[in-house]
Design an enzyme around this catalytic site. Sequence first.
Site, PDB file in Angstrom:
ATOM      1  N   ASP A 199       4.972  10.610   1.010  1.00 37.93           N
ATOM      2  CA  ASP A 199       5.112   9.411   0.185  1.00 37.93           C
ATOM      3  C   ASP A 199       6.248   9.533  -0.833  1.00 37.93           C
ATOM      4  O   ASP A 199       6.420  10.583  -1.450  1.00 37.93           O
ATOM      5  CB  ASP A 199       3.789   9.205  -0.564  1.00 37.93           C
ATOM      6  CG  ASP A 199       3.822   8.007  -1.489  1.00 37.93           C
ATOM      7  OD1 ASP A 199       3.964   6.883  -0.985  1.00 37.93           O
ATOM      8  OD2 ASP A 199       3.718   8.192  -2.713  1.00 37.93           O
ATOM      9  N   GLU A 236       8.800   8.817   3.733  1.00 32.51           N
ATOM     10  CA  GLU A 236       9.013   7.448   3.264  1.00 32.51           C
ATOM     11  C   GLU A 236      10.202   7.471   2.312  1.00 32.51           C
ATOM     12  O   GLU A 236      10.128   8.039   1.232  1.00 32.51           O
ATOM     13  CB  GLU A 236       7.787   6.931   2.514  1.00 32.51           C
ATOM     14  CG  GLU A 236       7.977   5.497   2.072  1.00 32.51           C
ATOM     15  CD  GLU A 236       7.238   5.139   0.789  1.00 32.51           C
ATOM     16  OE1 GLU A 236       7.002   3.951   0.587  1.00 32.51           O
ATOM     17  OE2 GLU A 236       6.933   6.023  -0.006  1.00 32.51           O
TER      18      GLU A 236
HETATM   19  C1  LIG Z   1       4.805   2.507   1.664  1.00 29.20           C
HETATM   20  C2  LIG Z   1       4.127   3.371   0.659  1.00 29.20           C
HETATM   21  O1  LIG Z   1       3.342   4.228   1.017  1.00 29.20           O
HETATM   22  N1  LIG Z   1       4.393   3.157  -0.594  1.00 29.20           N
HETATM   23  C3  LIG Z   1       3.800   3.900  -1.666  1.00 29.20           C
HETATM   24  C4  LIG Z   1       4.859   4.680  -2.325  1.00 29.20           C
HETATM   25  O2  LIG Z   1       4.367   5.403  -3.380  1.00 29.20           O
HETATM   26  C5  LIG Z   1       3.770   4.641  -4.388  1.00 29.20           C
HETATM   27  C6  LIG Z   1       3.267   5.598  -5.406  1.00 29.20           C
HETATM   28  O3  LIG Z   1       2.550   6.633  -4.817  1.00 29.20           O
HETATM   29  C7  LIG Z   1       2.667   3.743  -3.836  1.00 29.20           C
HETATM   30  O4  LIG Z   1       2.261   2.841  -4.830  1.00 29.20           O
HETATM   31  C8  LIG Z   1       3.171   2.978  -2.657  1.00 29.20           C
HETATM   32  O5  LIG Z   1       2.150   2.246  -2.059  1.00 29.20           O
END
Ligand SMILES: CC(=O)N[C@H]1CO[C@H](CO)[C@@H](O)[C@@H]1O
Length: 562
Positions: free
Chosen positions: A223, A284
């Site tokens: 993440d 991500e």
């Molecule tokens: C797509 C995804 O997983 N987004 C996450 C990225 O990180 C933030 C903080 O941990 C999350 O709020 C998001 O949902």
Amino acid sequence: MRRIITLCTILLLFSIGHSKPNAKWWQSMSLYQIYPKSFKDSNGDGTGDLNGVKSQLNHLIRSHIKAFWLSPIYPSPMVDSGYDISDFLGIDETFGTMEDFEALVKAAHDASLKIILDFVPNHSSDQHEWFQKSLKSIEPYTDYYVWHKGKVLPNGTVTKPNNWVSVFGKSAWTWREERQAYYLHQFAEAQPDLNYENENVVRAMKDVLRFWLDKKVDGFRVDAIQHLCEDVRFLDEPLTGNSNPDDYGYTDKIYTKDQLHTYEIVQGWRQVLDEYQDKAMMMEVYANLTMTIKYYVYGAHFPFNFGLISDTNRDSKAADFKRVIDSWMLNMLVVDGPANWVAGNHDRSRLVTRYGLERAQAVTVLTLLLPGVAVTYNGEEIGMEDTWISWEDTKDPQGCIAGKEGYEKASRDPARTPFQWDNTISAGFSTNPNTWLPVNKNYVTLNLAAQKEVRNSYYSLYKAVSALRALPAVREGTLTTSLLGDDVLFFARFHEDSVYVTINFGNKEETVDLSPFIQPYNQSDIRLTVYYATINAHHLIGTVFKDIRALKIPASTTVIYI
Ligand SMILES: CC(=O)N[C@H]1CO[C@H](CO)[C@@H](O)[C@@H]1O
Ligand SMILES: *[C@@H]1O[C@H](CO)[C@@H](O)[C@H](O)[C@H]1NC(C)=O
Ligand SMILES: *[C@@H]1O[C@H](CO)[C@@H](O)[C@H](O)[C@H]1NC(C)=O
Ligand SMILES: *[C@@H]1O[C@H](CO)[C@@H](O)[C@H](O)[C@H]1NC(C)=O
Ligand SMILES: [Ca+2]
Ligand SMILES: [Ca+2]
């Protein structure tokens, strides 16, 4: 075998992954994102859970999915839907127990499905034992987080160290009396950033990976990776011209994103994965292409390709789609990793809401038939739409921080509502009429059970096109992309077999000539059969075309030929 001629200006040919003898499972998988709170509730409390997931693995198998990743299932106060983790080594009781998790892993493996966990390394919850101890300066936790005494102004006032803004808006720094210091949080206040300058933290997080690998998970989706490390000089970031210091866009992220140290940490994680066999790590990343592709070089199996989320939309031209595809594929020629295509996730509006139904279907075909990994966010296979959520029902911190006036624009809840299984109570998601987020009212007609019955439904498209992923051409064939006029995107996959796709993004019928792509062109020899076509040409399925110099593609229609 048919050969392809290269018309340099209009046509790009990518030769990728040619018959790799040791092809790994992640290189051509269809990957499904499960948002556990909203997938399936097994015990009637209105929130999805692990036993719910286990009960629906058949849906994944029937949909030709090879692997699924679970958004966070760890203990969490749920300030940010589980992305605020208070114990990296447990299961939140909302979702079940560790035994339930182990049973899910076993059931998945018995069904030949790979299971991937969300790894959230940037921050923990402020309720995590590490943070509670860090607050009190208990060793070795004192420097587990990014603490700063603040900046002393000429008149003696202590203020925030710098102008860094949180992704969710407002300052990224929060003062704690107990510590007489500010801590950094690139996301919500309740999500303090871990300090990767501290070797103990680096080691502890590697042990988190080992803990789950020992439980036989097949990999991780990492993440928010680009926020991992920060520049330790804590200087102000340059201003962008946006005049609101509370907006994330207020500063240019030269010290809080894409830092070199982040890539080095990723390399360390890859070494941990390589202590095991056949494990995969995907990142991500919302960064520019250069910084994104760099993760391939630094040990990730692949960074997610968000081009179809970030760079194209309902107004894009065929050329825009071609550019998104070609630019990623050009990079694949230089890195050793599979391409991948992501069209949706729990942070963005639903695919159908973003693109409109017909274009959404075209995008689904792109993700499923372009080379490499196809990623599907749960619900997109049935074309679920955004759900309007009242202020009172809003759960997402990004929505709550924006306030009653701004929440509709900021909240990610509309894309996170329960999966629509059938037309029974709560769409078959739960026996409870009250679910954690309301079910979209359109579930009465828009649901999986109904779509299974209809030949031209979203799910029928998804399933039919997914089935093609078993063909050598789609699994490991080359890719050719071309524009046929302003509105038609053509692409083909070739191996010993071939798959051809024409997508008319325009609003009038187009006539196209596919003969340049198939040489030597022998009119009596060539036949194209329509394998699938979206709604405006659905009646053509099964039609055999002998003259491929004048194929008619109706407006806003995708046609797949084999
Ligand atoms: C797509 C995804 O997983 N987004 C996450 C990225 O990180 C933030 C903080 O941990 C999350 O709020 C998001 O949902
Ligand atoms: C000190 O200066 C800052 C910035 O100019 C100002 O906001 C603050 O009110 C001042 N504090 C005192 C106690 O004067
Ligand atoms: C991509 O981002 C990096 C760092 O954020 C920056 O140095 C680089 O110039 C950017 N490249 C492009 C092509 O925008
Ligand atoms: C074209 O197809 C016909 C019928 O299949 C075949 O007899 C002929 O040899 C082919 N010609 C070429 C040039 O491939
Ligand atoms: Ca439940
Ligand atoms: Ca960080």
